[in-house]
Scaffold this motif. Structure first.
Motif, PDB file in Angstrom:
ATOM      1  N   GLY A   1       0.826  -1.198   0.000  1.00 52.03           N
ATOM      2  CA  GLY A   1       0.000   0.000   0.000  1.00 52.03           C
ATOM      3  C   GLY A   1       0.861   1.249   0.000  1.00 52.03           C
ATOM      4  N   VAL A   2       0.399   2.272  -0.712  1.00 53.49           N
ATOM      5  CA  VAL A   2       1.074   3.576  -0.706  1.00 53.49           C
ATOM      6  C   VAL A   2       0.101   4.558  -0.065  1.00 53.49           C
ATOM      7  CG1 VAL A   2       2.235   5.337  -2.075  1.00 53.49           C
ATOM      8  CG2 VAL A   2       2.308   2.948  -2.813  1.00 53.49           C
ATOM      9  N   VAL A   3       0.478   5.119   1.075  1.00 49.43           N
ATOM     10  CA  VAL A   3      -0.458   5.879   1.896  1.00 49.43           C
ATOM     11  C   VAL A   3       0.094   7.256   2.230  1.00 49.43           C
ATOM     12  CG1 VAL A   3      -1.196   3.687   2.933  1.00 49.43           C
ATOM     13  CG2 VAL A   3       0.394   5.147   4.168  1.00 49.43           C
TER      14      VAL A   3
ATOM     15  N   ALA B   1      14.138   4.693  -7.268  1.00 49.65           N
ATOM     16  CA  ALA B   1      14.899   3.439  -7.232  1.00 49.65           C
ATOM     17  C   ALA B   1      15.073   2.885  -5.810  1.00 49.65           C
ATOM     18  CB  ALA B   1      16.250   3.617  -7.918  1.00 49.65           C
ATOM     19  N   PRO B   2      15.480   3.695  -4.819  1.00 50.72           N
ATOM     20  CA  PRO B   2      15.624   3.120  -3.464  1.00 50.72           C
ATOM     21  C   PRO B   2      14.298   2.660  -2.859  1.00 50.72           C
ATOM     22  CG  PRO B   2      15.981   5.505  -3.446  1.00 50.72           C
ATOM     23  CD  PRO B   2      15.954   5.096  -4.872  1.00 50.72           C
ATOM     24  N   VAL B   3      13.199   3.263  -3.285  1.00 50.09           N
ATOM     25  CA  VAL B   3      11.893   2.816  -2.801  1.00 50.09           C
ATOM     26  C   VAL B   3      11.578   1.441  -3.391  1.00 50.09           C
ATOM     27  CG1 VAL B   3       9.499   3.481  -2.439  1.00 50.09           C
ATOM     28  CG2 VAL B   3      11.221   5.253  -2.829  1.00 50.09           C
TER      29      VAL B   3
ATOM     30  N   ILE C   1       3.195   8.158 -17.774  1.00 52.86           N
ATOM     31  CA  ILE C   1       3.934   8.049 -16.518  1.00 52.86           C
ATOM     32  C   ILE C   1       4.907   6.873 -16.532  1.00 52.86           C
ATOM     33  CG2 ILE C   1       2.312   6.572 -15.232  1.00 52.86           C
ATOM     34  CD1 ILE C   1       3.981   9.749 -13.837  1.00 52.86           C
ATOM     35  N   GLU C   2       4.566   5.794 -17.262  1.00 52.11           N
ATOM     36  CA  GLU C   2       5.450   4.628 -17.230  1.00 52.11           C
ATOM     37  C   GLU C   2       6.710   4.829 -18.066  1.00 52.11           C
ATOM     38  OE1 GLU C   2       3.609   1.052 -18.864  1.00 52.11           O
ATOM     39  OE2 GLU C   2       2.267   2.318 -20.027  1.00 52.11           O
TER      40      GLU C   2
ATOM     41  N   LEU D   1       4.816   5.473 -10.317  1.00 53.21           N
ATOM     42  CA  LEU D   1       6.247   5.356 -10.601  1.00 53.21           C
ATOM     43  C   LEU D   1       6.824   4.049 -10.067  1.00 53.21           C
ATOM     44  CD1 LEU D   1       7.718   8.924  -9.974  1.00 53.21           C
ATOM     45  CD2 LEU D   1       7.310   7.800 -12.152  1.00 53.21           C
ATOM     46  N   LEU D   2       6.347   3.608  -8.899  1.00 50.71           N
ATOM     47  CA  LEU D   2       6.813   2.334  -8.352  1.00 50.71           C
ATOM     48  C   LEU D   2       6.424   1.169  -9.260  1.00 50.71           C
ATOM     49  CD1 LEU D   2       6.272   2.485  -4.477  1.00 50.71           C
ATOM     50  CD2 LEU D   2       8.382   1.887  -5.678  1.00 50.71           C
TER      51      LEU D   2
END
Length: 282
Positions: A47-49, A273-275, A264-265, A63-64
């Motif tokens: 999840g992205v919150v 990148a670090p995420v 966006i892709e 982006l992820l």
């Protein structure tokens, strides 16, 4: 008070979907986790919150997914911001959600990212979603249980902001491996984001780390970092909760342009990148 007691016996309506208490009624019930369609395969769900809107949670989600697809994984996105969907537009999706009576099928982007969003169910993108919470939470569940997700390595859920019914439903119902918390460098935002972190901790949801978005602007000539909102307290918040600050992403006009154009892709942002690395480690 024992954790197994009903913490609000006079007001309890036995609808645990809208309650975060760990009481006897809750513990006596089966797991809230939903089961997907029999042919669905999802290996990891993240999840992205955020605590509030406008911090860039949706673009971090897209982006992820795009970064994971570039790394060779099969990525997917559930646009869980039911009343404020943006993922279909960001990915340039104009197809409607289709089904055959047994399964609903996600749209698939040119890079193979599977996406479901409320806008794929509306007559046009400007149609408002004027639904009560019960309908919104049911649709969030159906995006997981009624859609045939095809062998997904990493699914990202773009969560609605706040700590209300819809995030609560996702935390209770989705088998989340963890969450990424997105914030911006403002004390007010940081305060509200801490509410989201505390909610996750109280519900025993693994927090993978924080992302500070719009952290700075980089001068295109000398590459000096300029802090239009000042230097935020995200590092302090992360340290307070023993969490890593995964990335500080700058303000970048390319991001808004790519989201508006549905490309966006195709966008590569170094700070993502670090995420993605943290997601790979789960």
């Amino acid at each position: 008070m024992s954790e197994k007691q009903n913490q609000n016996p006079e007001t309890c309506n036995h609808n645990c979907d809208s309650c975060g208490s760990n009481c006897a009624s809750r513990s006596s019930q089966a797991s809230f986790h939903l089961e997907p369609k029999d042919k669905t395969v999802i290996h990891h769900m993240i999840g992205v919150v955020s605590g509030k809107g406008g911090v860039g949670k949706s673009f971090v989600t897209s982006l992820l997914a795009s970064e994971m697809a570039r790394r060779g994984y099969r990525a997917a996105v559930i646009d869980g911001d039911i009343t404020g969907p943006s993922q279909a537009k960001s990915f340039g999706i104009h197809d409607k959600l289709m089904g055959d009576g047994t399964y609903a099928y996600p749209a698939v982007t040119k890079n193979g990212i599977q996406v479901v969003s409320t806008n794929m169910m509306l007559d046009n993108d400007e149609t408002p979603v004027i639904w009560r919470a019960a309908i919104v939470t049911n649709l969030l569940k159906q995006f997981y249980t009624e859609v045939l997700w095809d062998n997904v390595d990493y699914m990202f859920v773009d969560m609605p902001p706040g700590t209300g019914d819809v995030p609560l439903t996702a935390f209770q119902s989705y088998p989340l491996d963890g969450i990424i918390v997105v914030t911006t460098p403002q004390d007010l935002v940081g305060m509200v984001v801490e509410k989201a972190i505390n909610m996750a901790e109280q519900m025993h949801i693994n927090v993978l780390g924080l992302v500070e978005n719009m952290a700075y602007v980089e001068c295109p000539n000398c590459h000096e970092k300029i802090y239009p909102f000042g230097k935020g307290n995200t590092k302090e918040i992360a340290a307070k909760h023993n969490l890593p600050l995964l990335s500080e992403i700058p303000l970048d006009p390319r991001i808004a342009k790519a989201a508006d154009e549905g490309t966006i892709e195709d966008l590569v942002v170094d700070g993502i990148a670090p995420v993605a690395d943290a997601c790979e480690k789960i």
